[in-house]
Enzyme design. Structure first.
Site, mmCIF file in Angstrom:
data_model
loop_
_atom_site.group_PDB
_atom_site.id
_atom_site.type_symbol
_atom_site.label_atom_id
_atom_site.label_comp_id
_atom_site.label_asym_id
_atom_site.label_seq_id
_atom_site.Cartn_x
_atom_site.Cartn_y
_atom_site.Cartn_z
ATOM 1 N N CYS A 1 -19.778 9.570 -3.508
ATOM 2 C CA CYS A 1 -18.500 9.853 -3.265
ATOM 3 C C CYS A 1 -17.918 8.512 -2.724
ATOM 4 O O CYS A 1 -16.321 8.651 -3.308
ATOM 5 C CB CYS A 1 -19.085 10.307 -1.597
ATOM 6 S SG CYS A 1 -19.276 8.675 0.134
ATOM 7 N N HIS B 1 -14.365 15.297 -2.644
ATOM 8 C CA HIS B 1 -15.043 14.947 -2.663
ATOM 9 C C HIS B 1 -16.515 14.626 -3.665
ATOM 10 O O HIS B 1 -16.569 16.548 -3.802
ATOM 11 C CB HIS B 1 -16.036 14.538 -1.265
ATOM 12 C CG HIS B 1 -16.561 15.985 -0.683
ATOM 13 N ND1 HIS B 1 -17.640 15.979 0.319
ATOM 14 C CD2 HIS B 1 -16.321 17.419 -0.754
ATOM 15 C CE1 HIS B 1 -17.789 17.142 0.574
ATOM 16 N NE2 HIS B 1 -16.980 18.145 0.082
ATOM 17 N N HIS C 1 -19.462 8.730 4.723
ATOM 18 C CA HIS C 1 -19.164 9.794 3.560
ATOM 19 C C HIS C 1 -17.573 9.419 3.550
ATOM 20 O O HIS C 1 -17.168 8.572 4.449
ATOM 21 C CB HIS C 1 -19.636 10.643 4.090
ATOM 22 C CG HIS C 1 -19.530 12.033 2.954
ATOM 23 N ND1 HIS C 1 -19.963 11.257 1.766
ATOM 24 C CD2 HIS C 1 -18.231 13.246 2.469
ATOM 25 C CE1 HIS C 1 -19.168 12.896 1.072
ATOM 26 N NE2 HIS C 1 -18.242 13.613 1.080
#
Length: 374
Positions: free
Chosen positions: A287, A347, A335
């Site tokens: 990520c 993402h 994240h």
């Protein structure tokens, strides 16, 4: 449901119990907020869990049963994400320390060459003094055939003595500098070794969590996996709908900066590439690897990990975000995604997934950061 299918689902529920214990036995991660501890009622070890001790399984698995599996998978992949951030941070620190060690080594080599030169010059001065016989100036004046020449020479001797003293001071300082450089290099080596150990520990945690999640998913049949995927999408849609219903999107009117457009363009070109923990392109990403490389491509380097992006970049209100800004998710900043406008993000979700589009509100938002804030 046939006996074989019931056995598969029972095994899946068993793994849920087993990986709960795995989560309890792991060491703490380098994150601001530790993951929630498993229930104390979990079994003492995965080996002690058996299909006989698993909850009874109905003839057809209910959404409730699969929802428990979904939540466990979310927990495992979240823990893997936290460990991935710790791994990336340790890698980044190790890279910095390796570079510092290289620079110190160059300085030490130059310092040693300077020290050798100073020693040679000091030795030459000592040999010159020896050739005079070490006689005091008064005695040399009395023995001299030409007092005028002696006095001229004496002036040069005084200058030479002063130069020799300066030489010795420089020699001493260079020796002290080299000693400090060596100590600094030793300190960096120790830090490098500590970060190697931290990286190895994080890597082990990542592999354990991903393996447990894969084992859990592998025990589901095709139809159950499809239902599980549907439940995952429904949960994301529900969260996105609640976020949109809050009216936040109507307040988001900012346009992307020039660098933000470049970052979004880069991220868009990565759609479909696989998630791999620790990866930062060009063929796969995690990520924060995706977001950091996106902004590097825009000519604005940012921290490597989602936690450091949250700590170091400027925070902006959700209603003020613009395309290119980064949305940080979960209370431990484990994240990150790039906002692209229209309530959507790009993402790299987790292992087994690819870089994709999603709703900005499909996960719990911690906050928004702006890499190119003035």
């Amino acid at each position: 449901m046939g006996t074989g299918k019931r056995g598969l689902l029972a095994a899946a529920v068993t793994v849920v119990c087993a990986v709960t214990v795995l989560g309890a036995s792991g060491t703490a991660y380098a994150s601001p907020t530790p993951s929630k501890s498993p229930s104390p009622s979990a079994s003492k070890s995965p080996a002690a869990t058996s299909t006989a001790s698993a909850p009874s399984v109905p003839s057809a698995p209910s959404n409730k049963d699969l929802e428990a599996v979904r939540k466990k998978l979310d927990e495992l992949y979240h823990e893997a994400a936290v460990a991935t951030d710790a791994y990336n941070a340790a890698q980044e620190r190790a890279d910095q320390q390796s570079a510092q060690i290289v620079e110190l080594a160059k300085v030490i080599v130059k310092g040693q060459a300077k020290l050798d030169d100073l020693k040679n010059r000091a030795g030459a001065a000592a040999r010159a003094q020896y050739r005079t016989g070490g006689l005091p100036p008064e005695a040399q004046l009395m023995l001299s055939d030409n007092p005028g020449e002696f006095l001229d020479g004496a002036g040069r001797v005084i200058q030479g003595e002063r130069a020799t003293k300066g030489l010795l001071r420089e020699l001493t300082q260079t020796q002290q500098d080299l000693k400090q450089y060596a100590a600094d290099a030793s300190d960096q080596w120790q830090k490098l070794e500590a970060n190697r150990k931290a990286k190895a520990s994080a890597k082990k945690q990542i592999q354990q969590r991903i393996k447990a999640a894969e084992q859990l998913e592998s025990r589901l049949e095709k139809a159950e996996k499809e239902r599980l995927a549907k439940l995952e999408q429904e949960a994301a849609n529900k969260a996105q709908t609640a976020w949109l219903d809050s009216g936040v999107l109507k307040d988001i009117t900012s346009k992307a900066s020039e660098q933000g457009k470049k970052a979004v363009e880069f991220a868009t070109k990565q759609l479909g590439k696989p998630y791999v923990w620790g990866a930062e392109g060009p063929d796969s990403y995690d990520c924060s690897g995706l977001t950091s490389q996106g902004w590097a491509a825009a000519g604005h380097p940012i921290p490597r990990t989602s936690q450091e992006q949250w700590k170091q970049l400027k925070h902006v209100a959700v209603q003020d975000m613009r395309p290119g800004d980064l949305i940080i998710y979960f209370s431990d900043a484990s994240h990150v995604a790039m906002y692209i406008g229209g309530g959507a993000i790009i993402h790299a979700p987790r292992p087994g997934r690819t870089v994709t589009l999603a709703g900005a509100g499909s996960m719990p938002i911690l906050g928004v950061v702006r890499p190119d804030a003035s």
